[in-house]
Design an enzyme around this catalytic site. Structure first.
Site, PDB file in Angstrom:
ATOM      1  CG  ASP A  15      -1.804  -1.236   1.251  1.00 48.83           C
ATOM      2  OD1 ASP A  15      -2.292  -1.636   0.182  1.00 48.83           O
ATOM      3  OD2 ASP A  15      -1.955  -1.824   2.334  1.00 48.83           O
ATOM      4  CE  LYS A  18       2.971  -2.689  -4.374  1.00 45.81           C
ATOM      5  NZ  LYS A  18       2.663  -2.443  -2.965  1.00 45.81           N
ATOM      6  N   GLY A  42      -4.520  -4.551  -4.501  1.00 44.17           N
ATOM      7  CA  GLY A  42      -5.408  -3.493  -4.977  1.00 44.17           C
ATOM      8  C   GLY A  42      -4.560  -2.318  -5.397  1.00 44.17           C
ATOM      9  CG  HIS A  43      -1.413  -2.403  -7.820  1.00 42.59           C
ATOM     10  ND1 HIS A  43      -0.579  -3.104  -8.653  1.00 42.59           N
ATOM     11  CD2 HIS A  43      -0.967  -2.650  -6.558  1.00 42.59           C
ATOM     12  CE1 HIS A  43       0.327  -3.754  -7.918  1.00 42.59           C
ATOM     13  NE2 HIS A  43       0.107  -3.495  -6.650  1.00 42.59           N
ATOM     14  CD  GLN A 223       0.566  -8.963  -2.653  1.00 42.14           C
ATOM     15  OE1 GLN A 223       1.121  -9.588  -3.539  1.00 42.14           O
ATOM     16  NE2 GLN A 223      -0.639  -8.481  -2.777  1.00 42.14           N
TER      17      GLN A 223
HETATM   18  P1  IMP Z   1      -2.704 -12.774   1.984  1.00 49.18           P
HETATM   19  O1  IMP Z   1      -1.727 -12.256   0.985  1.00 49.18           O
HETATM   20  O2  IMP Z   1      -4.135 -12.486   1.639  1.00 49.18           O
HETATM   21  O3  IMP Z   1      -2.457 -14.218   2.322  1.00 49.18           O
HETATM   22  O4  IMP Z   1      -2.457 -11.963   3.353  1.00 49.18           O
HETATM   23  C1  IMP Z   1      -1.264 -12.102   4.107  1.00 49.18           C
HETATM   24  C2  IMP Z   1      -0.853 -10.762   4.728  1.00 49.18           C
HETATM   25  O5  IMP Z   1      -0.412  -9.901   3.704  1.00 49.18           O
HETATM   26  C3  IMP Z   1      -1.979 -10.023   5.433  1.00 49.18           C
HETATM   27  O6  IMP Z   1      -1.433  -9.291   6.524  1.00 49.18           O
HETATM   28  C4  IMP Z   1      -2.490  -9.065   4.386  1.00 49.18           C
HETATM   29  O7  IMP Z   1      -3.116  -7.942   4.942  1.00 49.18           O
HETATM   30  C5  IMP Z   1      -1.182  -8.704   3.709  1.00 49.18           C
HETATM   31  N1  IMP Z   1      -1.382  -8.292   2.305  1.00 49.18           N
HETATM   32  C6  IMP Z   1      -1.600  -9.080   1.233  1.00 49.18           C
HETATM   33  N2  IMP Z   1      -1.716  -8.358   0.106  1.00 49.18           N
HETATM   34  C7  IMP Z   1      -1.554  -7.080   0.464  1.00 49.18           C
HETATM   35  C8  IMP Z   1      -1.553  -5.853  -0.272  1.00 49.18           C
HETATM   36  O8  IMP Z   1      -1.711  -5.797  -1.493  1.00 49.18           O
HETATM   37  N3  IMP Z   1      -1.363  -4.721   0.462  1.00 49.18           N
HETATM   38  C9  IMP Z   1      -1.154  -4.748   1.810  1.00 49.18           C
HETATM   39  N4  IMP Z   1      -1.147  -5.867   2.532  1.00 49.18           N
HETATM   40  C10 IMP Z   1      -1.346  -7.024   1.861  1.00 49.18           C
HETATM   41 MG    MG Z   2      -2.871  -2.084  -1.864  1.00 46.06          MG
END
Ligand code: IMP
Ligand code: MG
Length: 448
Positions: A15, A18, A42-43, A223
Site C-alpha cells: 500500500d 505502487k 489493490g493497485h 505486496q
Molecule cells: P494474503 O496475501 O491475503 O495471504 O495476506 C497475508 C498478509 O499480507 C496479510 O497481513 C495481508 O493484509 C497482507 N497483504 C496481502 N496483500 C496485500 C496488499 O496488497 N497490500 C497490503 N497488505 C497485503
Molecule cells: Mg494495496
C-alpha cells in the site's frame, strides 16, 4: 540499444501507492508485467475519468499502445479477472492490450473458503496466531501450486484437463466444509476459460522478443518486501516473493536484463493485517495519518494501521532488492506538520542497537523500541503549490521536503528519483538522477 527492464516494488508492508508510480512509469513502457500475488492486491490509479482499482490486471492496460501482462508468477481468479476486463471495457478505460500467462495458476472459489478456514483455525488455536489475510484465497492457491495440485490458466481451454485436475483437487480438499458442487464448478471454469481464451497465451517469448527489439518492459510488483514469504516478518507474510528476484521469476525475464529497481515507500508507514510494526501509532497521531492519508484497504476496506517511517526496514528492503532509486509517496499527507518522527534504529530489550536488518523472529521485532529523530516538516501542499510543481518540477519542492529526501538518501544509500505529492496521475515529480546524492548506475539506460 541496451534493453531496458525496470522493476517497481513496495519497500514496506504494501500500500505504498505502487499503482500510481507504476502507472506513471508505464507511460515509458511497452509492456507492464504483474509478476506475483493475486486478488489480495489493490493497485489504485486515479485517472482524470475517475478512480480505478486493479486487482489482477497490470496497470499497462490503462494506456494506449501498452500491453499489460498478468504474468506466470500470479494466482488468478478467472471469474474476477473476467469481471475486471468487462468493467474497464464498460467504462471505456481499457486502452492497452490484456495478456494473461498460461502458466499463472487458477485461484478457485474453494481457495477463498480454505483461506478463511485456515486463518480461523490459526486464530482459534491462538488469537495471536491469526495472520489477518485478505481471505481472497491467495495463500491456499500458492499451497496447491507448490504441492502440484494446481490448475493453470492455460488448462481452462482444455475441458478434459479441467475435469481431471478438479477431480484430483477435490479428493485433496475433502476436509473442507461447503465445497461448491464439482461438476458445476468445472462447467463454469470451462465457460469463463472460453471467454478469456483470446487473452491467455505464453508470455515469456512475447517479453523476450520485446527486449530483443529494445522495447522497455516494466515489472509491477504486488505486496512488498516485508511481506515476502522468506524475507518478510514470517509468518505474518503473504505467500509469494514480492522482491526483485521474485519479479524476475514471476515474469520469466532473466536477471541479466534488469536495469533498475525502484522501491516505493510512503513518507510514513502503514500495515494491514496482523504482525509486528515497531513504529505503529495507535493513538491520536495514528488516527491523523489514517484520516489525512485515507488509509483504508483498497481490496478489503479494512482500516490500515499507521505509524512512522522506519529506516531499519527500509535499509533492509533496499539491500534485499538492490533498489537503484526510491519513489517517495504521499508527502502531501505530512504537509503542514511542524515536525514528525522517523525511526533511525531500534534499541532491543537486551540493550543492543539494530540499524540494518530487523530481527529474525516476529516477536523479537515486536519487542524493538524505535529510536526516533524529529524531522522538520514542510508547508501544506495546497493547490497553488501543486500547480507550481506541475509546471516547474522538482525545483518547486519546499526546501524542508528536499532536506527530508536528502536525509532519506543519506541514511539508506539510495537516491530519491520520484516524489508523489497527491493521488492524481500527474502528481509526481521526477528528480534528475544525475544530481541525486547517490547516482545509481543504469538509470540512464531507461529511455524515459
Ligand atoms: P494474503 O496475501 O491475503 O495471504 O495476506 C497475508 C498478509 O499480507 C496479510 O497481513 C495481508 O493484509 C497482507 N497483504 C496481502 N496483500 C496485500 C496488499 O496488497 N497490500 C497490503 N497488505 C497485503
Ligand atoms: Mg494495496
Amino acid at each position: 540499444m541496451r534493453t531496458s527492464v525496470r522493476v517497481v516494488l513496495g519497500a514496506q508492508f504494501g500500500d505504498e501507492a505502487k499503482g500510481k508510480i507504476s502507472d506513471f512509469l508505464a507511460s515509458d513502457a511497452r509492456y507492464v508485467v504483474r509478476s506475483g500475488g493475486g486478488p489480495n492486491t489493490g493497485h489504485t490509479v486515479v485517472l482524470p475519468e475517475g478512480k480505478v482499482v486493479l486487482h489482477l490486471l497490470a496497470c499497462g492496460v490503462l494506456r494506449h499502445g501498452v500491453t499489460g501482462v498478468s504474468g506466470p508468477g500470479m494466482v488468478i481468479n478467472p471469474f474476477q479477472i473476467h469481471d475486471e476486463i468487462v468493467d474497464l471495457e464498460r467504462r471505456q478505460l481499457l486502452r492497452g492490450h490484456v495478456v494473461i500467462s498460461e502458466r499463472a495458476h487458477v485461484l478457485l472459489p474453494l481457495h477463498e473458503l480454505e483461506d478463511a478456514w485456515e486463518d480461523d483455525l490459526r486464530s482459534k488455536h491462538d488469537p495471536a496466531a491469526g495472520i489477518g489475510t485478505t481471505r481472497r484465497g491467495v495463500g491456499p492457491a500458492y499451497e496447491d501450486r507448490y504441492g502440484r495440485w494446481g490448475i493453470r490458466m492455460g488448462d481452462l481451454s482444455r475441458p478434459a484437463v479441467v475435469n481431471e485436475r478438479l477431480t484430483l483437487l477435490y479428493a485433496r480438499k475433502a476436509h473442507l466444509p461447503n465445497l461448491p458442487a464439482r461438476d458445476e464448478l468445472a462447467a463454469r471454469l470451462v465457460e469463463v476459460g472460453a471467454a478469456l481464451a483470446p487473452y491467455i497465451r505464453s508470455t515469456e517469448g512475447l517479453l523476450w522478443d520485446a527486449l530483443a527489439r529494445g522495447e522497455p518492459v516494466l515489472i509491477e510488483g504486488a505486496q512488498s518486501a516485508l511481506l515476502d514469504i522468506d524475507f518478510g516478518t514470517y509468518p505474518f507474510v503473504t505467500s509469494s516473493h514480492p522482491t526483485s528476484a521474485g519479479a524476475l521469476m514471476g515474469s520469466g525475464i532473466p536477471p541479466t536484463e534488469l536495469d533498475s529497481v525502484v522501491g516505493v515507500t510512503k513518507a510514513y508507514c502503514t500495515r494491514v493485517g496482523a504482525g509486528p510494526f515497531p513504529t505503529e501509532e495507535s493513538g491520536e497521531r495514528g488516527e491523523y495519518l489514517r484520516r489525512v492519508g485515507g488509509e483504508r484497504g483498497a481490496t478489503t476496506g479494512r482500516e490500515r494501521r499507521c505509524g512512522w517511517l522506519d529506516l531499519v526496514l527500509l535499509r533492509y528492503a533496499a539491500r534485499l532488492n538492490g533498489f537503484t532509486s526510491f519513489a517517495v509517496t504521499k508527502v502531501d499527507v505530512l504537509g503542514g506538520l511542524d515536525s514528525f518522527p522517523v525511526c533511525t534504529e531500534y534499541r532491543m530489550p537486551d540493550g543492543t542497537v539494530v540499524r540494518d536488518a530487523p530481527p529474525f523472529q516476529a516477536s523479537e521485532l515486536a519487542a524493538a523500541t524505535p529510536v526516533y529523530r524529529e524531522i522538520p516538516g514542510w508547508p501544506a501542499i495546497h493547490e497553488r503549490l501543486k500547480e507550481r510543481l506541475r509546471r516547474e518540477g522538482p525545483s518547486a519542492l519546499p526546501a524542508e521536503l528536499r532536506r527530508f529526501l536528502e536525509f532519506l538518501s543519506d541514511e539508506t544509500g539510495v537516491p530519491v528519483e520520484f516524489v508523489g505529492y497527491g493521488p492524481q496521475r500527474d502528481e509526481t515529480v521526477r528528480l534528475d538522477p544525475a544530481t541525486a546524492r547517490h547516482p545509481a548506475p543504469g538509470l540512464s539506460a531507461w529511455t524515459g
